[in-house]
Write a protein that holds these residues in place. Sequence first.
Motif, PDB file in Angstrom:
ATOM      1  N   ARG A   8       0.805  -1.048   0.094  1.00 31.31           N
ATOM      2  CA  ARG A   8      -0.035   0.152  -0.022  1.00 31.31           C
ATOM      3  C   ARG A   8       0.810   1.216   0.029  1.00 31.31           C
ATOM      4  N   GLU A   9       2.181   1.107   0.087  1.00 30.88           N
ATOM      5  CA  GLU A   9       2.837   2.042   0.318  1.00 30.88           C
ATOM      6  C   GLU A   9       3.007   3.011  -1.104  1.00 30.88           C
ATOM      7  N   ILE A  10       2.823   4.322  -0.953  1.00 33.86           N
ATOM      8  CA  ILE A  10       2.731   5.068  -2.209  1.00 33.86           C
ATOM      9  C   ILE A  10       4.181   5.725  -2.456  1.00 33.86           C
ATOM     10  N   ARG A  11       4.800   5.590  -3.761  1.00 34.10           N
ATOM     11  CA  ARG A  11       5.924   5.972  -4.339  1.00 34.10           C
ATOM     12  C   ARG A  11       5.770   6.956  -5.339  1.00 34.10           C
ATOM     13  N   VAL A  12       6.915   7.656  -5.851  1.00 39.90           N
ATOM     14  CA  VAL A  12       7.017   8.211  -6.984  1.00 39.90           C
ATOM     15  C   VAL A  12       7.220   7.455  -8.159  1.00 39.90           C
ATOM     16  N   GLN A  13       6.735   7.040  -9.186  1.00 42.08           N
ATOM     17  CA  GLN A  13       7.012   6.374 -10.224  1.00 42.08           C
ATOM     18  C   GLN A  13       7.742   7.139 -11.282  1.00 42.08           C
ATOM     19  N   LYS A  14       7.529   8.478 -11.519  1.00 40.59           N
ATOM     20  CA  LYS A  14       8.354   9.203 -12.449  1.00 40.59           C
ATOM     21  C   LYS A  14       7.945  10.636 -12.172  1.00 40.59           C
ATOM     22  N   LEU A  15       9.039  11.604 -12.569  1.00 35.61           N
ATOM     23  CA  LEU A  15       8.865  12.827 -12.628  1.00 35.61           C
ATOM     24  C   LEU A  15       9.125  13.531 -14.125  1.00 35.61           C
ATOM     25  N   ILE A  16       8.110  14.213 -14.444  1.00 32.02           N
ATOM     26  CA  ILE A  16       8.535  14.683 -16.112  1.00 32.02           C
ATOM     27  C   ILE A  16       8.912  16.121 -15.864  1.00 32.02           C
ATOM     28  N   LEU A  17       9.780  16.692 -16.297  1.00 32.51           N
ATOM     29  CA  LEU A  17       9.991  17.979 -16.421  1.00 32.51           C
ATOM     30  C   LEU A  17       9.646  18.537 -17.782  1.00 32.51           C
ATOM     31  N   ASN A  18       8.757  19.679 -18.006  1.00 30.79           N
ATOM     32  CA  ASN A  18       8.292  20.225 -19.424  1.00 30.79           C
ATOM     33  C   ASN A  18       8.962  21.631 -19.472  1.00 30.79           C
ATOM     34  N   CYS A  19       9.581  22.067 -20.554  1.00 32.19           N
ATOM     35  CA  CYS A  19       9.899  23.332 -20.752  1.00 32.19           C
ATOM     36  C   CYS A  19       9.287  23.892 -21.982  1.00 32.19           C
ATOM     37  N   CYS A  31      10.256  21.266 -24.893  1.00 34.59           N
ATOM     38  CA  CYS A  31      11.247  19.919 -24.682  1.00 34.59           C
ATOM     39  C   CYS A  31      10.873  19.454 -23.229  1.00 34.59           C
ATOM     40  N   SER A  32      10.759  18.112 -22.932  1.00 33.24           N
ATOM     41  CA  SER A  32      10.628  17.502 -21.789  1.00 33.24           C
ATOM     42  C   SER A  32      11.284  16.227 -21.476  1.00 33.24           C
ATOM     43  N   VAL A  33      11.497  16.051 -20.454  1.00 32.98           N
ATOM     44  CA  VAL A  33      12.330  14.751 -19.906  1.00 32.98           C
ATOM     45  C   VAL A  33      11.711  14.244 -18.758  1.00 32.98           C
ATOM     46  N   THR A  34      11.615  12.744 -18.764  1.00 40.26           N
ATOM     47  CA  THR A  34      11.119  11.871 -17.791  1.00 40.26           C
ATOM     48  C   THR A  34      12.365  11.516 -16.844  1.00 40.26           C
ATOM     49  N   VAL A  35      12.300  11.587 -15.648  1.00 41.89           N
ATOM     50  CA  VAL A  35      13.154  11.068 -14.737  1.00 41.89           C
ATOM     51  C   VAL A  35      12.616  10.087 -13.698  1.00 41.89           C
ATOM     52  N   ARG A  36      13.257   9.197 -13.576  1.00 40.81           N
ATOM     53  CA  ARG A  36      12.816   8.067 -12.537  1.00 40.81           C
ATOM     54  C   ARG A  36      14.040   8.084 -11.168  1.00 40.81           C
ATOM     55  N   GLY A  37      13.277   7.304 -10.017  1.00 42.87           N
ATOM     56  CA  GLY A  37      14.329   6.879  -9.126  1.00 42.87           C
ATOM     57  C   GLY A  37      14.805   7.915  -8.357  1.00 42.87           C
ATOM     58  N   ASP A  38      15.760   7.819  -7.791  1.00 47.92           N
ATOM     59  CA  ASP A  38      16.614   8.731  -6.765  1.00 47.92           C
ATOM     60  C   ASP A  38      16.816  10.230  -7.133  1.00 47.92           C
ATOM     61  N   ARG A  40       1.628   2.793  -6.620  1.00 50.66           N
ATOM     62  CA  ARG A  40       1.847   1.583  -5.509  1.00 50.66           C
ATOM     63  C   ARG A  40       2.543   0.437  -5.999  1.00 50.66           C
ATOM     64  N   PRO A  41       3.292  -0.284  -5.155  1.00 47.47           N
ATOM     65  CA  PRO A  41       3.887  -1.465  -5.841  1.00 47.47           C
ATOM     66  C   PRO A  41       2.554  -2.438  -6.360  1.00 47.47           C
ATOM     67  N   GLY A  42       2.631  -2.923  -7.691  1.00 42.56           N
ATOM     68  CA  GLY A  42       1.623  -3.700  -8.073  1.00 42.56           C
ATOM     69  C   GLY A  42       1.044  -3.114  -9.291  1.00 42.56           C
ATOM     70  N   TYR A  43       1.272  -1.836  -9.736  1.00 47.23           N
ATOM     71  CA  TYR A  43       0.730  -1.138 -10.751  1.00 47.23           C
ATOM     72  C   TYR A  43       1.204  -1.717 -12.129  1.00 47.23           C
ATOM     73  N   ARG A  44       2.357  -2.564 -11.915  1.00 44.25           N
ATOM     74  CA  ARG A  44       2.653  -3.149 -13.318  1.00 44.25           C
ATOM     75  C   ARG A  44       1.664  -4.029 -13.966  1.00 44.25           C
ATOM     76  N   VAL A  45       0.780  -4.486 -13.302  1.00 40.90           N
ATOM     77  CA  VAL A  45      -0.420  -5.348 -13.767  1.00 40.90           C
ATOM     78  C   VAL A  45      -1.304  -4.688 -14.933  1.00 40.90           C
ATOM     79  N   SER A  46      -1.162  -3.390 -14.970  1.00 38.09           N
ATOM     80  CA  SER A  46      -2.054  -2.908 -16.078  1.00 38.09           C
ATOM     81  C   SER A  46      -0.821  -2.416 -17.227  1.00 38.09           C
TER      82      SER A  46
END
Length: 179
Positions: free
Chosen positions: A12-23, A69-76, A135-141
């Motif tokens: 049930r833990e919420i986490r950041v999947q990705k961050l999109i920076l758009n300019c 222009c935009s960039v998608t960043v994941r993780g730390d 959340r963990p488990g979103y991969r099923v979609s």
Amino acid sequence: MVAEKKLSNPMREIRVQKLILNCCVGESGDRLQKATKVLEQLTGQQPVFGRARYTVRTFAIRRNEKISCSVTVRGDKAMQLLEAGLKVKEYELLRKNFSDGGNFGFGISEHIDLGIKYDPSTGIYGMDFYVVLDRPGYRVSRRRRAVSRVGIQHRVTKDDAIKWFQTKFEGIVLNKAHG
């Protein structure tokens, strides 16, 4: 009893999947190349270009012309950039910054606030931050085989996202109608 069990469940833990920076510059050419350099300097990744959907003569843009222009960043790296962006906003967001799907976004007007040194040849660019939560488990979609839907109880809601933002960053969510 049931609420305590829900909170302790690691799925049930919420986490950041990705961050999109758009300019979005609104024009192609030199200014767009400079904005690309800013995003590349900030993230260390190669940005992708966004194109105009249709011609707008008053803005002097043509259909399929590169305008952003935009960039998608994941993780730390995504968490570091999000922290820097929220620091600029002083950890204050409006309720309307959060979508019903449990994601949120905000904009900053000057990229130099993020800690990049000002360069007169580049100029100053604003950018949009958009954070996708899951959340963990979103991969099923999203998986290739045996695709399924994320259950209604497992989806991240607007209230979940606001609560996560308030606990994770000790942020303030204002109830203003207009910002």
